[in-house]
Design a protein around this motif. Sequence first.
Motif, short mmCIF file in Angstrom:
data_model
loop_
_atom_site.label_atom_id
_atom_site.label_comp_id
_atom_site.label_asym_id
_atom_site.label_seq_id
_atom_site.Cartn_x
_atom_site.Cartn_y
_atom_site.Cartn_z
N SER A 1 7.66 -11.62 -19.63
CA SER A 1 7.12 -11.82 -18.57
C SER A 1 7.97 -11.62 -17.60
N GLY A 2 9.15 -11.77 -17.18
CA GLY A 2 9.89 -11.26 -16.31
C GLY A 2 10.25 -9.84 -16.11
N PRO A 3 10.43 -9.12 -17.37
CA PRO A 3 10.64 -7.60 -17.23
C PRO A 3 9.39 -6.95 -16.97
N LEU A 4 8.12 -7.62 -17.43
CA LEU A 4 6.73 -6.81 -17.13
C LEU A 4 6.59 -7.23 -15.53
N PHE A 5 6.84 -8.13 -15.17
CA PHE A 5 6.79 -8.39 -13.51
C PHE A 5 7.35 -7.27 -12.80
N LEU A 6 8.37 -6.70 -13.10
CA LEU A 6 9.08 -5.74 -12.37
C LEU A 6 8.30 -4.60 -12.48
N ILE A 7 7.19 -4.30 -13.38
CA ILE A 7 6.43 -3.23 -13.32
C ILE A 7 5.46 -3.38 -12.22
N VAL A 8 4.91 -4.72 -11.94
CA VAL A 8 3.91 -4.80 -10.98
C VAL A 8 4.54 -4.80 -9.46
N ILE A 9 5.81 -5.12 -9.61
CA ILE A 9 6.60 -5.18 -8.13
C ILE A 9 6.58 -3.50 -7.82
N LEU A 10 6.97 -2.64 -8.91
CA LEU A 10 7.14 -1.10 -8.79
C LEU A 10 5.75 -0.54 -8.32
N HIS A 11 4.80 -1.06 -8.88
CA HIS A 11 3.50 -0.58 -8.24
C HIS A 11 3.29 -1.02 -6.63
N TRP A 12 3.68 -2.08 -6.30
CA TRP A 12 3.46 -2.47 -4.89
C TRP A 12 4.34 -1.49 -4.02
N LEU A 13 5.61 -1.18 -4.51
CA LEU A 13 6.45 -0.44 -3.94
C LEU A 13 6.02 1.08 -3.84
N SER A 14 5.51 1.38 -4.80
CA SER A 14 5.18 2.92 -5.08
C SER A 14 3.70 3.28 -4.52
N ILE A 15 2.97 2.47 -4.24
CA ILE A 15 1.45 2.68 -3.94
C ILE A 15 1.58 2.91 -2.59
N ARG A 16 0.48 3.77 -2.04
CA ARG A 16 0.48 4.14 -0.53
C ARG A 16 -0.48 2.93 0.02
N SER A 17 -0.07 2.29 1.06
CA SER A 17 -0.76 1.17 1.41
C SER A 17 -0.43 1.17 3.21
N PRO A 18 -1.32 0.28 3.80
CA PRO A 18 -1.03 0.15 5.42
C PRO A 18 0.04 -0.91 5.64
N ILE A 19 0.58 -1.44 4.82
CA ILE A 19 1.56 -2.51 4.90
C ILE A 19 2.93 -2.12 4.96
N PRO A 20 3.74 -1.59 5.79
CA PRO A 20 5.05 -1.28 5.96
C PRO A 20 5.93 -2.74 5.25
N LEU A 21 7.15 -2.48 5.04
CA LEU A 21 8.02 -3.42 4.66
C LEU A 21 8.40 -4.20 5.59
N ALA A 22 8.72 -3.87 6.79
CA ALA A 22 9.27 -4.18 7.86
C ALA A 22 8.17 -4.82 8.97
N THR A 23 7.33 -5.38 8.30
CA THR A 23 6.09 -6.08 8.75
C THR A 23 6.08 -7.57 8.35
N PRO A 24 5.53 -8.55 8.91
CA PRO A 24 4.99 -9.99 8.28
C PRO A 24 4.72 -9.93 7.06
N ALA A 25 3.66 -9.10 6.75
CA ALA A 25 2.99 -9.05 5.68
C ALA A 25 4.02 -8.37 4.47
N GLY A 26 4.69 -7.26 4.95
CA GLY A 26 5.76 -6.72 4.00
C GLY A 26 6.77 -7.69 3.47
N ILE A 27 7.46 -8.44 4.59
CA ILE A 27 8.41 -9.33 4.52
C ILE A 27 7.83 -10.38 3.55
#
Length: 432
Positions: free
Chosen positions: A157-183
């Motif tokens: 489950s832990g290693p598979l969760f990293l794939i989900v995080i990679l999807h979040w980081l790599s997908i184009r979205s309107p949520i930059p990291l340095a915003t309340p939602a991104g943080i």
Amino acid sequence: MTNSSSGKRSAIRASAWQLVLALTLVTCVLVLSQVPIATWATTATVSLALGASALVLMGAAALLAARFPAVESLLGGLDRVYVAHKWLAVWALAFASFHLIFQAELREWPLASILSLPRPATRLVRQASFVALMLIVMLALNRKIPYHRWRLWHKLSGPLFLIVILHWLSIRSPIPLATPAGIWLALVAGLGVIGAAYKLLLYRFVSPHAEYRVVEVTPGAAGLHLKLEPVEHPIAFEPGQFGFLRMESEGLWEPHPFTIAAGGSPEQRVEFLIRDLGDYTHKLVRETTPGMYAEIYAPYGRFTRLPAAQREIWIAGGVGVSPFIAWLSDPTAECSERITFFYFFTPGRALPSPEVLGQLAHGKGVEYVPVAGGPSSEEFTARFKEIVARHGAGEVNISFCGPKGLLEHVRTLMRELRVPDSHLRYEYFEFR
């Protein structure tokens, strides 16, 4: 097996649905703050919000799986932690399914990825993240998988969760990291990674545990009564808590939860009642012999005895009797005729036998009522109603450990007699 519990009239604890709802609401509000109001009613916005919520719920589930004491206290016991862990994963899969079907992208949004990957790789990660989440949930909920194999696969489950995080980081979205939602997403994802890494790599070495040796094995028709003594330093626990038993034997390495049925003897022994219910316990019952060594990871659980009340009713079903045996065996606990102990059992499958349990209860001055006929039997309902009628619905405190069906029957009877729900304390009966 039995787990932990929440106490009556204790501090407010978060339930599974409250946790899911709170995390989802926070995530959705923060996501909505990042997109124009005019686009809120679109499927793209809903997909974006639910996709982010799925990530947050998965991170929270990974954190809960680490068994941190602070998290257990927040939810009122490790049994509540496991129930919340399950429902976090289930709702994460539901949200991710919507996110997969509907594209979370609009021309009105300023889109950018946090981590740039080639477009084919981004698409592959997106599909793989959903498959990873689906595998996590299916493996966690499938009771037909042998326990040792289930434990091994669930560690992915832990290693598979990293794939989900990679999807979040790599997908184009309107949520930059340095915003309340991104943080917020980064914070929960980071805590999830920490929890998963701790459970996978460090838990066995740094969590409280002690080595024991099996000194007595008493087999029965339904399982066995196991006694162990400490090799060096014993664990400290309160009657009603439980531990994860890990036998140092081939095929029994994986820790399994059991309520500590008795302890505090001069030899500092601990005892377990282990019912033969599945592949792991069947092997444990069949192969455990005196002289074997084990590790006990403990203490866990909140199903400890409350201060003596005006009138107490204890209700145990099957192997749920273990915490009550621990209470009766506690030399420092006060027991009296103010306690009525109902023991539901299946004839020929009782562990311990009703007669042995009766001797223990009577030795403590506790009224003992063995019930072999099920929750609708007259010896239970008549005596339960008599106690409530004599002492008043607001003066009866009920402690319960047993199957869900029996719990629901007890709740129905309480509502019929107007006993407040807050006067019932219980622990969930199973982890898986």
